[in-house]
Design a protein around this motif. Structure first.
Motif, PDB file in Angstrom:
ATOM      1  N   TYR A  49     -18.903 -55.496  10.157  1.00  0.00           N
ATOM      2  CA  TYR A  49     -20.189 -54.974  10.607  1.00  0.00           C
ATOM      3  C   TYR A  49     -20.951 -54.450   9.397  1.00  0.00           C
ATOM      4  O   TYR A  49     -20.348 -54.065   8.383  1.00  0.00           O
ATOM      5  N   THR A  60     -15.104 -52.738   9.128  1.00  0.00           N
ATOM      6  CA  THR A  60     -14.485 -53.909   9.727  1.00  0.00           C
ATOM      7  C   THR A  60     -13.425 -53.515  10.732  1.00  0.00           C
ATOM      8  O   THR A  60     -12.883 -52.404  10.699  1.00  0.00           O
ATOM      9  N   HIS A  70     -13.562 -58.482  12.123  1.00  0.00           N
ATOM     10  CA  HIS A  70     -14.977 -58.479  12.476  1.00  0.00           C
ATOM     11  C   HIS A  70     -15.672 -57.497  11.545  1.00  0.00           C
ATOM     12  O   HIS A  70     -15.459 -56.282  11.647  1.00  0.00           O
ATOM     13  N   ARG A 127     -25.225 -54.055  12.885  1.00  0.00           N
ATOM     14  CA  ARG A 127     -24.808 -55.197  13.702  1.00  0.00           C
ATOM     15  C   ARG A 127     -23.568 -55.829  13.101  1.00  0.00           C
ATOM     16  O   ARG A 127     -23.183 -55.555  11.959  1.00  0.00           O
ATOM     17  N   ARG A 128     -22.961 -56.728  13.875  1.00  0.00           N
ATOM     18  CA  ARG A 128     -21.842 -57.515  13.358  1.00  0.00           C
ATOM     19  C   ARG A 128     -22.369 -58.551  12.372  1.00  0.00           C
ATOM     20  O   ARG A 128     -23.423 -59.165  12.601  1.00  0.00           O
ATOM     21  N   LEU A 129     -21.649 -58.736  11.282  1.00  0.00           N
ATOM     22  CA  LEU A 129     -22.049 -59.716  10.278  1.00  0.00           C
ATOM     23  C   LEU A 129     -21.601 -61.119  10.689  1.00  0.00           C
ATOM     24  O   LEU A 129     -20.649 -61.300  11.445  1.00  0.00           O
ATOM     25  N   SER A 130     -22.285 -62.109  10.143  1.00  0.00           N
ATOM     26  CA  SER A 130     -21.970 -63.507  10.411  1.00  0.00           C
ATOM     27  C   SER A 130     -21.797 -64.250   9.092  1.00  0.00           C
ATOM     28  O   SER A 130     -21.945 -63.684   8.006  1.00  0.00           O
ATOM     29  N   ILE A 131     -21.520 -65.536   9.206  1.00  0.00           N
ATOM     30  CA  ILE A 131     -21.375 -66.362   8.010  1.00  0.00           C
ATOM     31  C   ILE A 131     -22.637 -66.295   7.141  1.00  0.00           C
ATOM     32  O   ILE A 131     -22.561 -66.353   5.911  1.00  0.00           O
ATOM     33  N   ASP A 132     -23.779 -66.121   7.766  1.00  0.00           N
ATOM     34  CA  ASP A 132     -25.037 -66.048   7.012  1.00  0.00           C
ATOM     35  C   ASP A 132     -25.095 -64.824   6.091  1.00  0.00           C
ATOM     36  O   ASP A 132     -25.934 -64.774   5.191  1.00  0.00           O
ATOM     37  N   ASP A 133     -24.217 -63.851   6.331  1.00  0.00           N
ATOM     38  CA  ASP A 133     -24.208 -62.633   5.514  1.00  0.00           C
ATOM     39  C   ASP A 133     -23.145 -62.677   4.414  1.00  0.00           C
ATOM     40  O   ASP A 133     -22.866 -61.657   3.786  1.00  0.00           O
ATOM     41  N   LEU A 173     -15.107 -63.526   7.765  1.00  0.00           N
ATOM     42  CA  LEU A 173     -16.259 -63.524   8.663  1.00  0.00           C
ATOM     43  C   LEU A 173     -16.059 -64.458   9.849  1.00  0.00           C
ATOM     44  O   LEU A 173     -16.661 -64.255  10.912  1.00  0.00           O
ATOM     45  N   ALA A 174     -15.217 -65.466   9.684  1.00  0.00           N
ATOM     46  CA  ALA A 174     -14.962 -66.422  10.765  1.00  0.00           C
ATOM     47  C   ALA A 174     -13.726 -66.074  11.584  1.00  0.00           C
ATOM     48  O   ALA A 174     -13.471 -66.696  12.614  1.00  0.00           O
TER      49      ALA A 174
END
Length: 288
Positions: free
Chosen positions: A197, A210, A195, A159-165, A189-190
């Motif tokens: 992943y 990415t 993007h 999946r795509r990563l987010s700030i939580d990662d 990440l922002a």
């Protein structure tokens, strides 16, 4: 076509060379010319178009123009931030006479070339005057909807990563040998352009990829890395397939670069559907 504009002009072998060092010299005629070439051949002109649109303050370029056609260009992007700050990336394509005199010689360089052996040899000679030159050949590969083959593995989630990662991504980048400070991790990440992943095995981030360049017509994928203990199980294939699928779903093509000697990676990309569209000479040099 461009006489009477602000552009420095030179005639070389019957071709008009337009020299632009800053975005302030760029007029609508040239924007339309470059955009027309980009739309017709996004895989060739993506870096030229993207850098002029998004990073004009650190971009300079030189065009050879014959009539209404660009027959060659040199694109120089000066990194002003991030891990490569103070270095430059140079893209050379096609017919550009005297190119060796256009390349900066006072900073570390990465040069990506699709040019004749004579031009390539002249650039290597010029860089050799600065210091040791590393020369490799890379494959530029692309994937589009009709050739894409998705990859699914019930043991791997991608999946795509987010700030939580952010913590997990920082850990993997450090293991990769290209550490990022916490601010750079958050910035990437922002970012609307980057993007990241990830492929996860038993909840642990095993592989990353990415997009570091995104346009409606093409996404450029890079920084594909699988942690050592997860290699050989399909994690790299899963994460590359995930980002490629999102690119194609958006209506874009996907493009990436890989060392031609990296046979395992080339096999993975081919199995997903990537095809070789060109071979490039990649040169790296730093002043002695």
């Amino acid at each position: 076509m461009h006489r009477g504009t602000h552009h420095p002009l030179m005639m070389i072998n019957g071709e008009l060379t337009v020299v632009l060092r800053t975005h302030s010299n760029l007029d609508m005629d040239l924007i339309r010319l470059i955009k027309r070439h980009y739309i017709a051949n996004p895989l060739t002109y993506v870096y030229l178009f993207y850098d002029l649109m998004y990073y004009p303050e650190v971009t300079e370029f030189y065009l050879n123009i014959n009539g209404s056609d660009i027959t060659g260009f040199v694109l120089i992007w000066h990194a002003a931030w991030g891990p490569r700050r103070g270095c430059s990336s140079v893209h050379i394509y096609g017919s550009v006479d005297g190119v060796e005199g256009l390349i900066p010689t006072d900073e570390c360089l990465e040069v990506h070339m699709v040019a004749s052996s004579e031009i390539t040899g002249a650039v290597i000679k010029r860089l050799g005057e600065m210091g040791p030159v590393k020369h490799r050949r890379f494959l530029t590969m692309a994937c589009w909807g009709s050739v894409f083959r998705d990859y699914r593995n019930p043991l791997i989630g991608a999946r795509r990563l987010s700030i939580d990662d952010a913590v997990d991504l920082a850990r993997v980048k450090a293991e990769q040998g290209t550490p990022l400070d916490p601010g750079e991790v958050i910035l990437r990440l922002a970012s609307p352009h980057w993007h990241y992943y990830g492929a996860f095995v038993n909840g642990e981030l095993a592989s990353i990829a990415t997009t570091y360049l995104k346009l409606p017509e093409v996404w450029v994928i890079g920084d594909v890395y699988t942690r050592a203990r997860y290699r050989g199980i399909g994690a790299g294939k899963a994460v590359t397939a995930a980002v490629t699928k999102d690119a194609l779903t958006s209506g874009a093509m996907a493009m990436l670069h890989v060392d031609e000697d990296n046979e395992p990676a080339v096999r993975v990309y081919r199995r997903i559907g990537y095809r070789v569209v060109r071979v490039e000479d990649w040169l790296a040099s730093s002043p002695s």
